[in-house]
Scaffold this active site. Structure first.
Site, PDB file in Angstrom:
ATOM      1  N   LYS A 175      13.404  56.549  16.331  1.00  0.00           N
ATOM      2  CA  LYS A 175      12.157  57.279  16.056  1.00  0.00           C
ATOM      3  C   LYS A 175      12.537  58.676  15.598  1.00  0.00           C
ATOM      4  CE  LYS A 175       7.612  57.576  16.230  1.00  0.00           C
ATOM      5  NZ  LYS A 175       6.666  56.737  15.476  1.00  0.00           N
ATOM      6  N   ASP A 209       8.101  51.789  15.675  1.00  0.00           N
ATOM      7  CA  ASP A 209       6.756  51.196  15.605  1.00  0.00           C
ATOM      8  C   ASP A 209       6.698  50.142  14.497  1.00  0.00           C
ATOM      9  OD1 ASP A 209       7.269  53.516  14.206  1.00  0.00           O
ATOM     10  OD2 ASP A 209       5.232  54.282  14.247  1.00  0.00           O
TER      11      ASP A 209
END
Ligand code: NAI
Length: 339
Positions: A175, A209
């Site tokens: 991330k 994600d």
């Protein structure tokens, strides 16, 4: 050659699935010398502590353990024995392969491996509350600890695993767009390691994600996934879900000198002692252990026998919609392993 292995049957369904797994391992013809040790609730009962010294000493001496699930109290009570073992033996790599066993479910032909960093990140337990006014818990702060060395060794482990097991692609999940330092360092160190394998193993990266969505939409695009502790924890359960849940999910915790093999599931107290437990995940964990012990042919035989018992012979325990008891399933798999 006889392999010395520490055996921790564990709590709840642990003793049943351990007995079933030993039955199958002995059918391979390979010789084991089991050093049985108590831990978890059994350790509390027998020695007054969840991780007694003799269990630690045994693992230190054998270097390999096969472990059933251990009960950890929620909230107050002793610290997770699993986390303590990870720290004690620096078990930095958590390996969780998932493979389609039962056809006709949501996905066909899934064959993925999660390599999760097991000792760093947000799970290091560096956290505290900050008081504001009369609220002592007005703010909670947690620190993720990520080291360049830790990142390099887990990514290198993923590439070496890929090379050894004929895998083609390593995907690094991060991330780094938001966690510019904690996740950014993982990506930077991972890219540097990946360059050493250029031309031998493919490499790409995904933001976590997007990776979570892609796993559901097109899981076949992945091969080996390597990621940090918390993302790995979450994505590996998602991956287990793709192939039918926890009853079929094996795992290994690997360190520089020590490895501990165990199923992903817990003690299943709701079905303990009734012969209903599915021992397949522990048997598949034992197959990973055979691989680690360089008993590759036997590892393959155990994995094949588990898969064929379920997929071809329809020998299914209750969780998979069948009637077979834990020991009936074990007898069937052992017979196939003997050939
Ligand atoms: P769990 O995995 O024990 O059970 C969740 C559900 O899955 C239950 O309905 C259970 O019956 C079913 N299930 C799990 N394994 C199964 C199997 N082999 N065959 C058939 N059904 C199975 O998770 P839960 O209830 O959250 O945890 C129970 C205890 O296990 C807790 O004390 C927890 O701390 C511990 N635990 C230990 C782990 C370990 O030692 N590696 C891992 C996860 C939980």
């Amino acid at each position: 050659m006889t392999h010395r292995v520490t055996l921790i049957p564990g709590d709840g369904i642990g003793p049943e699935i351990t007995a079933a797994t030993i039955h199958v391992l002995e059918a391979t013809g390979i010789r084991f010398s089991w050093d049985q040790q108590a831990a978890g609730a059994e350790g509390m009962e027998r020695r007054g502590e969840p991780l007694p010294d003799p269990a630690i000493e045994s693992i230190r001496s054998t270097g390999v353990a096969l472990k059933g699930p251990l009960a950890t109290p929620v909230g107050p009570g002793h610290r997770s024995v699993n986390v303590a073992l990870r720290m004690e033996f620096d078990l930095f790599a958590n390996l969780r392969p998932v493979k389609t066993i039962i056809p006709g479910r949501c996905y066909e032909d899934i064959d993925l491996v999660m390599v999760r960093e097991n000792t760093e990140g947000l799970y290091v337990g560096v956290e505290h509350f900050v008081a504001i006014g009369d609220d002592p818990r007005a703010v909670a702060e947690s620190t993720a600890v990520v080291t360049r060395l830790g990142c390099e060794r887990i990514v290198r482990y993923a590439f070496e695993y890929a090379l050894e097991h004929g895998r083609k692609l390593v995907t690094l999940v991060h991330k780094a767009n938001i966690l510019k330092m904690a996740s950014g360092l993982f990506l930077e160190a991972g890219r540097a390691v990946a360059r050493e394998y250029e031309g031998r193993i493919g490499f790409n990266d995904r933001i976590v994600d997007n990776a979570a969505m892609q796993l559901v939409l097109h899981p076949q695009q992945f091969d080996v996934i390597v990621t940090t502790n918390m993302f790995g924890d979450i994505l590996s359960d998602e991956m287990a879900g793709l192939v039918g849940g926890l009853g079929l999910a094996p795992g290994a915790n690997i360190g520089p000198k020590t490895a501990i093999f165990e199923a992903v599931h817990g003690t299943a107290p709701d079905i303990a002692g009734r012969g209903l437990a599915n021992p397949a995940a522990m048997m598949l964990s034992a197959s990973l252990m055979l691989d680690y012990l360089d008993e590759h042919e036997a590892a393959e035989r155990v994995q094949d026998a588990v898969i064929r018992s379920i997929r071809d012979d329809d020998v299914l325990t209750h969780d998979l919609g069948g009637e077979a008891t834990t020991s009936e399933f074990a007898d069937h798999v052992a017979k196939m392993v003997r050939g």
